[in-house]
Write an enzyme that holds these catalytic residues in place. Sequence first.
Site, mmCIF file in Angstrom:
data_model
loop_
_atom_site.group_PDB
_atom_site.id
_atom_site.type_symbol
_atom_site.label_atom_id
_atom_site.label_comp_id
_atom_site.label_asym_id
_atom_site.label_seq_id
_atom_site.Cartn_x
_atom_site.Cartn_y
_atom_site.Cartn_z
ATOM 1 N N ASP A 158 0.835 -1.210 0.000
ATOM 2 C CA ASP A 158 0.000 0.000 0.000
ATOM 3 C C ASP A 158 0.870 1.260 0.000
ATOM 4 O O ASP A 158 0.599 2.213 -0.727
ATOM 5 C CB ASP A 158 -0.880 0.039 1.256
ATOM 6 C CG ASP A 158 -2.143 -0.793 1.129
ATOM 7 O OD1 ASP A 158 -2.532 -1.125 0.003
ATOM 8 O OD2 ASP A 158 -2.734 -1.099 2.180
ATOM 9 N N LEU A 159 1.873 1.253 0.846
ATOM 10 C CA LEU A 159 2.715 2.454 0.985
ATOM 11 C C LEU A 159 3.497 2.731 -0.290
ATOM 12 O O LEU A 159 3.592 3.872 -0.746
ATOM 13 C CB LEU A 159 3.662 2.281 2.175
ATOM 14 C CG LEU A 159 2.974 2.233 3.541
ATOM 15 C CD1 LEU A 159 3.930 1.699 4.598
ATOM 16 C CD2 LEU A 159 2.448 3.605 3.941
#
Lengths: 398, 398
Positions: A158-159
């Site tokens: 996600d990051l």
Amino acid sequence: MYNLLPNLSVIEASSFVASPTAGLYLAQMGAEVIRVDQIGGGPDFRRWPVTENNDSLYWENLNRAKKSVALDLGRPEGRELLQALVRATGQFVTNFPVGGFLSHELLAEGRPDLITVRVMGWADGSPALDYTVNNAVGYPMLTGNGPEPVNHVLPAWDLLTGAYAAFALMAAIQRRSATGEGGEVRLPLSDIAIGTVANLGGIAEVMYGGANRPRLGNAVYGLFGRDFVTRDGERTMIVVVTPRQWANLIIALDVGDAVAAIEAARGVSFAKDDGLRFDHRDALYPLFEKAIAARDHADLAGAFDAGGIVHSPYRTMLDAANDPALVADNPIFGAVENPSGFTYPAAGAFATIPQADRLPPAPAPRNGAHSEEVLAERLSLPSGEIARLIDAGIVGVT
Amino acid sequence: MYNLLPNLSVIEASSFVASPTAGLYLAQMGAEVIRVDQIGGGPDFRRWPVTENNDSLYWENLNRAKKSVALDLGRPEGRELLQALVRATGQFVTNFPVGGFLSHELLAEGRPDLITVRVMGWADGSPALDYTVNNAVGYPMLTGNGPEPVNHVLPAWDLLTGAYAAFALMAAIQRRSATGEGGEVRLPLSDIAIGTVANLGGIAEVMYGGANRPRLGNAVYGLFGRDFVTRDGERTMIVVVTPRQWANLIIALDVGDAVAAIEAARGVSFAKDDGLRFDHRDALYPLFEKAIAARDHADLAGAFDAGGIVHSPYRTMLDAANDPALVADNPIFGAVENPSGFTYPAAGAFATIPQADRLPPAPAPRNGAHSEEVLAERLSLPSGEIARLIDAGIVGVT
């Protein structure tokens, strides 16, 4: 917070981590990022950790420095307002489905130069999350001592996707500046995960050898790096990447003769070769374990620092939060009052730019705090019309 | 590969993962990225995994689509050539030390609008790596079942830093376009790690509660998500994030009555509350374990897909590499010949842009392959002077 992007406005319709961090990074560099949320909050508005009042400490950190417009997206009029805001602004970041009322094709009607950056799950549009693409590409089978798979806790995919999305938006804007062309940038988590496996050499590695890498616990593949425990029980990660660090580590631990004996016995030289230090870990690890177990952490840390050796003890997150160098005295942090009512150190932009003025971190908005302002400015809605929409429950305000 | 950034040139002097991926992402979007390397390769040029000929499958994937200029950076004349290339180009990505011959102040002499993006270890300039900042901020103490810390294998902080660096460069260029001002963007891995802990609510969480989150193994904090094992022994990650997914999971597993009984006994409703599903995991997990253990994976996967439930079996990296949907049939991949001589699927840009032409992935350069071209074009060096530099061992060519 820096004011590098004062002329950029972005509409964000998003939830969870990837898409909100794209907006967060843009906002922390000075862009106007306008979240459009369901009235009362989207699916992650109460995501844990929460306070006793059920205010999300997660949401209020991932959405700092943004504006919030609240709409009832379950009704056609609310959906049309969001579409109109996207068209009026020209830049859109979202993790809404690729089809449906926020499809790029639909939004680009009347706004052909629109740029949409869309975070997706699987590339075919079916749902996936960080935790599922992670095990689909194989990392949990390489993590820990085995034999069970170990999930990462950090939502790394996600990051990475969020930061890459912010970059991709900027790249698409550059292209539009040169050509006038908009378009949709689709970023499936699954492509970012498998593409990263490839970028790190993983696809080549398993295809070259026809086998998976063995599990290594806390050791680093292909070089000298591992956790060791000092005499006073401090577990410390030590990693060597340069010849100088290797030489200094040997001096700091006074293991020169013993290392030379291993080199002589095996006919190798470790001085300049990461791979050999890894290959011969069966001999090196016990030697270094013993040398490190004979010394206290403070003593070793001083010698390591003097020798430029990369090391760090394992700490808990609470320890980290209370480390002045990392948080309280770190200029990227500042204490701001938050929607939860709880005040604590908040992060601004990761970057430090000595030649620019750093602004303090800003809080997340309350749901609908900027509804009236944005609808008036962006869509030129008269105040009477906005009042009607509020009365009808189409528009929410704080 | 997309050609979004045809007018951008960047000098990259970097090693390992973070800084090279910044250059990789830029190159894959069409920028000209010119690596300047030590003749024979920098400290990561032989980084594992390697082939039998000691060619790095890691390096050749992290440096695709770039050019390579080889210089002897141990000699003043080589260093001056690198400085001149940075000044002539105006954009620089590096992980060289903040001081020294590649300090921004020194490079900006004669090029005041220079933009430097510098990946660092600790914010004070001392060395750190992904593996040490990771344990400094606490993730290994939250990973796995405990009590031992578990390092991640994915270099997540490096990867996040690389993507953020590409974004930060674009933001700094936007500012320069508007104001004429250059500057240095410093990106310490340590700030990206602790800033991310803050962004995800972690600083707030530990300060609010005064305690660390418990270790959860492969369960996801604050919602219903965990690994389960099917009747035929397939370990599968299942995560529920929407009310619809929860409802469909209950239907797929036919556990409606049992869930209702838990809700009645505990006076709660799980329908719309992630946190409650997590809070009552002591009751829910055994119920779902049993229901899933009674079914085969293929049977469950079909029901989950039909219900929009997020799931994925655990696989090895070799399994992933051999999955046609992820690699062979995935348009982000293409087979190219590489410096190692080994041909395999290589990733291009993560993004898919339906409105733009996708170009095939490009190989990494051989060390010094573009030395003559770049020195002639960028520094207008006459061919005789370049020949002298090559003879003197200041410039390397393939």
